[in-house]
Design an enzyme around this catalytic site. Structure first.
Site, PDB file in Angstrom:
ATOM      1  N   GLY A  71       0.814  -1.216   0.000  1.00 51.52           N
ATOM      2  CA  GLY A  71       0.000   0.000   0.000  1.00 51.52           C
ATOM      3  C   GLY A  71       0.845   1.262   0.000  1.00 51.52           C
ATOM      4  N   THR A  72       1.937   1.253   0.754  1.00 49.37           N
ATOM      5  CA  THR A  72       2.771   2.449   0.845  1.00 49.37           C
ATOM      6  C   THR A  72       3.330   2.811  -0.530  1.00 49.37           C
ATOM      7  OG1 THR A  72       3.343   1.904   3.118  1.00 49.37           O
ATOM      8  CG2 THR A  72       4.819   3.427   1.970  1.00 49.37           C
ATOM      9  N   ASN A 156      -8.045   4.571   8.823  1.00 51.07           N
ATOM     10  CA  ASN A 156      -7.459   3.425   9.521  1.00 51.07           C
ATOM     11  C   ASN A 156      -7.510   3.568  11.039  1.00 51.07           C
ATOM     12  OD1 ASN A 156      -5.487   5.430   8.377  1.00 51.07           O
ATOM     13  ND2 ASN A 156      -4.209   4.538   9.984  1.00 51.07           N
ATOM     14  N   GLN A 184      -8.058   0.103   3.916  1.00 53.20           N
ATOM     15  CA  GLN A 184      -8.854  -0.408   5.046  1.00 53.20           C
ATOM     16  C   GLN A 184     -10.281  -0.778   4.630  1.00 53.20           C
ATOM     17  OE1 GLN A 184      -7.827  -1.019   8.161  1.00 53.20           O
ATOM     18  NE2 GLN A 184      -5.757  -0.199   7.933  1.00 53.20           N
ATOM     19  N   GLY A 205      -2.190  -6.125   0.279  1.00 50.26           N
ATOM     20  CA  GLY A 205      -2.479  -7.542   0.496  1.00 50.26           C
ATOM     21  C   GLY A 205      -2.752  -7.909   1.937  1.00 50.26           C
ATOM     22  N   THR A 242      10.867  -6.997 -10.965  1.00 41.44           N
ATOM     23  CA  THR A 242      10.338  -8.323 -11.273  1.00 41.44           C
ATOM     24  C   THR A 242       9.082  -8.578 -10.456  1.00 41.44           C
ATOM     25  OG1 THR A 242      12.542  -9.132 -11.728  1.00 41.44           O
ATOM     26  CG2 THR A 242      10.869 -10.801 -11.223  1.00 41.44           C
ATOM     27  N   CYS A 330       4.506   6.717  17.022  1.00 35.62           N
ATOM     28  CA  CYS A 330       5.435   6.953  18.102  1.00 35.62           C
ATOM     29  C   CYS A 330       6.736   7.400  17.445  1.00 35.62           C
ATOM     30  CB  CYS A 330       5.634   5.654  18.861  1.00 35.62           C
ATOM     31  SG  CYS A 330       6.657   5.826  20.286  1.00 35.62           S
TER      32      CYS A 330
END
Ligand code: PLP
Length: 388
Positions: A71-72, A156, A184, A205, A242, A330
Site C-alpha cells: 500500500g505504501t 485506519n 482499510q 495484500g 520483477t 510513536c
C-alpha cells in the site's frame, strides 16, 4: 498458554488458507514473468490471471491493475507520480485530507519540501469526514492549479467512511485526477473502482487476508503518472521490478475471497463491534467513542479513556492477553497524539488516551468478552499511573 485475543486487524490480518495455498503453489516453480520460455510464460499466466481476478473483484479492467510492493508504494506512486505528471502544465497544488495515513501525507509533504508543491490539508468535521463543500471551495479557489486530490475511502484509526463518489465527482467537474487509499475499506465495505468513479485506488495484500509486501494501484487508463521506480518497466512502464508472482497470486486469492465474503463479514463484525462498544461504555462510563457511530468500518471501535496514556493501556491490556493499538505514531519513543484525532478537533490530552480495537475475519465473541472482562481494572490502573 492461551492465545491472546487479537484485536489489531487494521494493522494486519492473518492470511486466509486460500491465499496461503495460492502462494505456496508458486514458491518452488521457476520462471520470471518477463521470460519468453515456457516457464516464464507459465508465470506470466499466473500474474495475468491474478490481475484479472483483482480487477473483477474491484470493478476495474485488468489493464488498470498495477501491482506494487504494498500500500505504501501504491500511495507514493499515486501522489508523487500524478503530481510530477501534472506539474509540467502548471498544476502544483496537492489537496489531501488531513486524516490520511502517513503513506499519503508524507509523500505529499515531501513534494512540498523538495518539489515545489503546495500541499493543502483538507479539514474534516468532528467525525473525521471531508465535507464536499470543503473540497469544492478548495478547488474553486483556483481549479487550474490543482494537480490531484487524495482522500482515503475509510480511515485506519477511527474507521470513518468518506463520501468518495461525491468527492471524486467534484474533482472531475474540474478535470482533476482523484486518488483514494482504500486499504482499510476492501473486505469491510463494498468497493468498486468504476462505481466510485475514481482515477486511482490503493490496495494492500496484508489487510485483506493476503501476504505482506504486495499491493496494487488501480489506475485509470488515461493516466500516466511519472514512475517512482525506474528499471525494466514491467507494469505498464509505470512500475519497474520483477513481479513477485507468488505474492500476486496470494493477493488475488485474498481479494477475491474478501470481496465475496464482505457482506457476511460486515454483518458479523458490526454485531461484535456494537456489542464491544456497548459493554465498554457500561464498564467505563466516562469513555468517549471516537468517529461516526453509523458510517464507519464494521470492524472498528475507537475509544478515548480520559486520564489515561494510550501506551500504558496498550501494555496493560497486552499483559492481560488483549492485543490492540493506540493507532497513533510513536516518534523516537515519544508518544504523539494522533494527527487524525487532532484534525477532528480532539483535545491533545484526550487524544493521548486513545485505543483502537479492530476486528477481522478471525474475530469471535470470546475476543470481545475478553476485552470487556479486563477493561475496567486496566483503565483504573492506567489512571493511577497517569496521575503519578
Ligand atoms: N494506507 C492505509 C490506510 C493503511 O492503513 C496502511 C497500513 O497500515 C497503508 C496505507 C500502508 O500499506 P502497506 O502496509 O501495505 O504498505
Amino acid at each position: 498458554m492461551v492465545e491472546p485475543a487479537y484485536l489489531d486487524h487494521a494493522a494486519t490480518t492473518p492470511m486466509i488458507p486460500e491465499a496461503i495455498e495460492a502462494m505456496t503453489a508458486q514458491f518452488a516453480r521457476p520462471g520470471n514473468a518477463s521470460s519468453l520460455h515456457a516457464s516464464g510464460r507459465r508465470t506470466r499466466r499466473v500474474v495475468e490471471e491474478s490481475r484479472e481476478a483483482v480487477a473483477a473483484a474491484l470493478g476495474a479492467r485488468p489493464s488498470e491493475v498495477v501491482f506494487t510492493a504494498g500500500g505504501t508504494e501504491a500511495d507514493n506512486l499515486a501522489i508523487k507520480g500524478l503530481y510530477w505528471a501534472r506539474r509540467a502544465a502548471g498544476a502544483t497544488r496537492v489537496l489531501v485530507s488531513s486524516v490520511e495515513h502517513h503513506a499519503v501525507l508524507d509523500p505529499a509533504h515531501w513534494l512540498a519540501d523538495n518539489q515545489g508543491a503546495q500541499v493543502e490539508l483538507l479539514p474534516v468535521d468532528e467525525f473525521g469526514r471531508v465535507r464536499p463543500d470543503t473540497l469544492r471551495e478548495a478547488i474553486e479557489r483556483d481549479p487550474g492549479s490543482v494537480a490531484l486530490v487524495s482522500v482515503m475511502w475509510a480511515n485506519n484509526e477511527v474507521g470513518t467512511v468518506q463520501p468518495i463518489r461525491v468527492l471524486a465527482a467534484i474533482a472531475h467537474d474540474h478535470g482533476i485526477p482523484f486518488h483514494t487509499d482504500a486499504v482499510q475499506a476492501i473486505g469491510q465495505l463494498p468497493v468498486s473502482f468504476s462505481g466510485a468513479g475514481v482515477d486511482a485506488l490503493t490496495l494492500s495484500g496484508h489487510k485483506v487476508g493476503g501476504p505482506m509486501g504486495v499491493g496494487a494501484l488501480l489506475l485509470g487508463r488515461g493516466l500516466e503518472p511519472v514512475p517512482v521506480l525506474h528499471g525494466g518497466g514491467q507494469e505498464r512502464e509505470v512500475r519497474s521490478g520483477t513481479i513477485d508472482a507468488p505474492a500476486v497470486a496470494g493477493l488475488a486469492a485474498a481479494v477475491t475471497h474478501a470481496v465475496a465474503r464482505q457482506e457476511a463479514l460486515a454483518k458479523h463484525l458490526t454485531e461484535l463491534r456494537d456489542d464491544l462498544i456497548r459493554r465498554v461504555r457500561e464498564a467505563v462510563p466516562d469513555v468517549v467513542v471516537n468517529g461516526d457511530l453509523a458510517d464507519r468500518l464494521p470492524g472498528n471501535a475507537h475509544f478515548a479513556f480520559p486520564g489515561c496514556e494510550g501506551d500504558a493501556l496498550l501494555m496493560l491490556l497486552d499483559a492481560k492477553g488483549v492485543e490492540c493499538s493506540t493507532g497513533s505514531a510513536c516518534s523516537a519513543g515519544v508518544a504523539q497524539p494522533s494527527h487524525v484525532l487532532l484534525a477532528m478537533g480532539a483535545d491533545p490530552a484526550a487524544a493521548r488516551g486513545s485505543l483502537r480495537f479492530s476486528l477481522g475475519h478471525t474475530s469471535t465473541q470470546a475476543d470481545v468478552d475478553r476485552v470487556v472482562e479486563v477493561i475496567a481494572p486496566v483503565v483504573e490502573r492506567a489512571r493511577r499511573a497517569g496521575l503519578t
